[in-house]
Motif scaffolding. Structure first.
Motif, PDB file in Angstrom:
ATOM      1  N   LEU A 129       0.829  -1.199   0.000  1.00  0.00           N
ATOM      2  CA  LEU A 129       0.000   0.000   0.000  1.00  0.00           C
ATOM      3  C   LEU A 129       0.868   1.256   0.000  1.00  0.00           C
ATOM      4  O   LEU A 129       0.594   2.214  -0.737  1.00  0.00           O
ATOM      5  CB  LEU A 129      -0.956  -0.001   1.192  1.00  0.00           C
ATOM      6  N   GLU A 130       1.918   1.235   0.830  1.00  0.00           N
ATOM      7  CA  GLU A 130       2.831   2.405   0.869  1.00  0.00           C
ATOM      8  C   GLU A 130       3.480   2.638  -0.493  1.00  0.00           C
ATOM      9  O   GLU A 130       3.592   3.778  -0.952  1.00  0.00           O
ATOM     10  CB  GLU A 130       3.896   2.207   1.951  1.00  0.00           C
ATOM     11  N   ARG A 131       3.895   1.574  -1.141  1.00  0.00           N
ATOM     12  CA  ARG A 131       4.509   1.700  -2.475  1.00  0.00           C
ATOM     13  C   ARG A 131       3.499   2.244  -3.490  1.00  0.00           C
ATOM     14  O   ARG A 131       3.816   3.109  -4.307  1.00  0.00           O
ATOM     15  CB  ARG A 131       5.064   0.354  -2.942  1.00  0.00           C
ATOM     16  N   LEU A 132       2.261   1.745  -3.398  1.00  0.00           N
ATOM     17  CA  LEU A 132       1.222   2.216  -4.321  1.00  0.00           C
ATOM     18  C   LEU A 132       0.909   3.689  -4.089  1.00  0.00           C
ATOM     19  O   LEU A 132       0.711   4.464  -5.056  1.00  0.00           O
ATOM     20  CB  LEU A 132      -0.054   1.380  -4.183  1.00  0.00           C
ATOM     21  N   CYS A 133       0.870   4.052  -2.773  1.00  0.00           N
ATOM     22  CA  CYS A 133       0.602   5.456  -2.443  1.00  0.00           C
ATOM     23  C   CYS A 133       1.724   6.335  -2.991  1.00  0.00           C
ATOM     24  O   CYS A 133       1.474   7.417  -3.560  1.00  0.00           O
ATOM     25  CB  CYS A 133       0.445   5.664  -0.951  1.00  0.00           C
ATOM     26  N   LEU A 134       2.951   5.918  -2.828  1.00  0.00           N
ATOM     27  CA  LEU A 134       4.096   6.683  -3.347  1.00  0.00           C
ATOM     28  C   LEU A 134       4.053   6.753  -4.869  1.00  0.00           C
ATOM     29  O   LEU A 134       4.295   7.808  -5.476  1.00  0.00           O
ATOM     30  CB  LEU A 134       5.418   6.057  -2.908  1.00  0.00           C
ATOM     31  N   ASN A 136       1.438   6.509  -6.722  1.00  0.00           N
ATOM     32  CA  ASN A 136       0.290   7.335  -7.079  1.00  0.00           C
ATOM     33  C   ASN A 136       0.638   8.809  -6.905  1.00  0.00           C
ATOM     34  O   ASN A 136       0.254   9.642  -7.725  1.00  0.00           O
ATOM     35  CB  ASN A 136      -0.919   6.951  -6.221  1.00  0.00           C
ATOM     36  N   GLN A 137       1.348   9.159  -5.857  1.00  0.00           N
ATOM     37  CA  GLN A 137       1.749  10.537  -5.610  1.00  0.00           C
ATOM     38  C   GLN A 137       2.722  11.002  -6.702  1.00  0.00           C
ATOM     39  O   GLN A 137       2.622  12.136  -7.185  1.00  0.00           O
ATOM     40  CB  GLN A 137       2.420  10.690  -4.245  1.00  0.00           C
ATOM     41  N   THR A 138       3.632  10.172  -7.071  1.00  0.00           N
ATOM     42  CA  THR A 138       4.607  10.574  -8.075  1.00  0.00           C
ATOM     43  C   THR A 138       3.942  10.701  -9.446  1.00  0.00           C
ATOM     44  O   THR A 138       4.316  11.530 -10.263  1.00  0.00           O
ATOM     45  CB  THR A 138       5.778   9.576  -8.155  1.00  0.00           C
ATOM     46  N   SER A 139       2.947   9.882  -9.723  1.00  0.00           N
ATOM     47  CA  SER A 139       2.261   9.980 -11.020  1.00  0.00           C
ATOM     48  C   SER A 139       1.337  11.184 -11.053  1.00  0.00           C
ATOM     49  O   SER A 139       1.085  11.760 -12.095  1.00  0.00           O
ATOM     50  CB  SER A 139       1.505   8.713 -11.352  1.00  0.00           C
ATOM     51  N   GLN A 140       0.829  11.639  -9.925  1.00  0.00           N
ATOM     52  CA  GLN A 140      -0.052  12.787  -9.869  1.00  0.00           C
ATOM     53  C   GLN A 140       0.750  14.076  -9.729  1.00  0.00           C
ATOM     54  O   GLN A 140       0.251  15.150 -10.032  1.00  0.00           O
ATOM     55  CB  GLN A 140      -1.029  12.683  -8.700  1.00  0.00           C
ATOM     56  N   ASP A 141       1.918  14.000  -9.252  1.00  0.00           N
ATOM     57  CA  ASP A 141       2.748  15.192  -8.998  1.00  0.00           C
ATOM     58  C   ASP A 141       3.393  15.611 -10.341  1.00  0.00           C
ATOM     59  O   ASP A 141       4.280  14.952 -10.858  1.00  0.00           O
ATOM     60  CB  ASP A 141       3.794  14.840  -7.959  1.00  0.00           C
ATOM     61  N   PRO A 142       2.964  16.790 -10.936  1.00  0.00           N
ATOM     62  CA  PRO A 142       3.473  17.212 -12.241  1.00  0.00           C
ATOM     63  C   PRO A 142       4.873  17.801 -12.154  1.00  0.00           C
ATOM     64  O   PRO A 142       5.480  18.106 -13.165  1.00  0.00           O
ATOM     65  CB  PRO A 142       2.491  18.255 -12.698  1.00  0.00           C
ATOM     66  N   SER A 143       5.418  17.979 -11.051  1.00  0.00           N
ATOM     67  CA  SER A 143       6.701  18.635 -10.987  1.00  0.00           C
ATOM     68  C   SER A 143       7.760  17.785 -11.484  1.00  0.00           C
ATOM     69  O   SER A 143       8.455  17.359 -12.061  1.00  0.00           O
ATOM     70  CB  SER A 143       7.079  19.111  -9.612  1.00  0.00           C
TER      71      SER A 143
END
Length: 143
Positions: A129-134, A136-143
């Motif tokens: 879950l932690e890996r998926l959350c990370l 997901n955050q990196t895929s949503q983070d446009p920076s």
């Protein structure tokens, strides 16, 4: 006093029997002649002695003593049989408890192993879950 000496068999020593028709000293202390012993079969009950024969009185007294002893031993046997019955019942109960203890130990081992498996699975799923959350955050983070 009448005395007789006999040899029962050639290899045995002589037996001397003496009695008097006049001496009644043993007769005076004979217990109640109407003694009965309910534990004994009728054919084994002491037969009242011939009061004029000391040996008869002595045999009667000895027979009564043995009958009382028989009664005492029979009571002891009864008490011991009751004790045996109780001990056997306790043994059966102890065996049931031992079987239950083995069953519970096996169940404890099974549940302990199941718990270990579930804890490991929980840890793996949390990491996933932690890996998926990370991710997901990196895929949503446009920076």
């Amino acid at each position: 006093m009448i005395t007789s000496t006999r040899r029962v068999s050639p290899d045995k020593s002589e037996v001397r029997i003496a009695f008097s028709l006049d001496d009644t000293s043993d007769v005076k202390d004979v217990d109640d002649l109407s003694q009965t012993f309910p534990d004994l079969e009728q054919r084994l009950q002491p037969v009242p002695p011939c009061m004029s024969l000391r040996e008869s009185v002595q045999v009667y007294k000895e027979h009564c003593r043995m009958a009382r002893e028989f009664h005492h031993v029979k009571q002891e046997i009864s008490v011991l049989e009751e004790r045996k019955r109780k001990l056997l019942a306790e043994l059966v109960e102890d065996e049931k408890v031992a079987v239950e203890i083995v069953r519970l130990e096996e169940e404890f081992q099974r549940l302990t192993e199941e718990n270990r498996t579930l804890v490991t699975l929980h840890s793996e799923r949390r990491q996933q879950l932690e890996r998926l959350c990370l991710a997901n955050q990196t895929s949503q983070d446009p920076s």
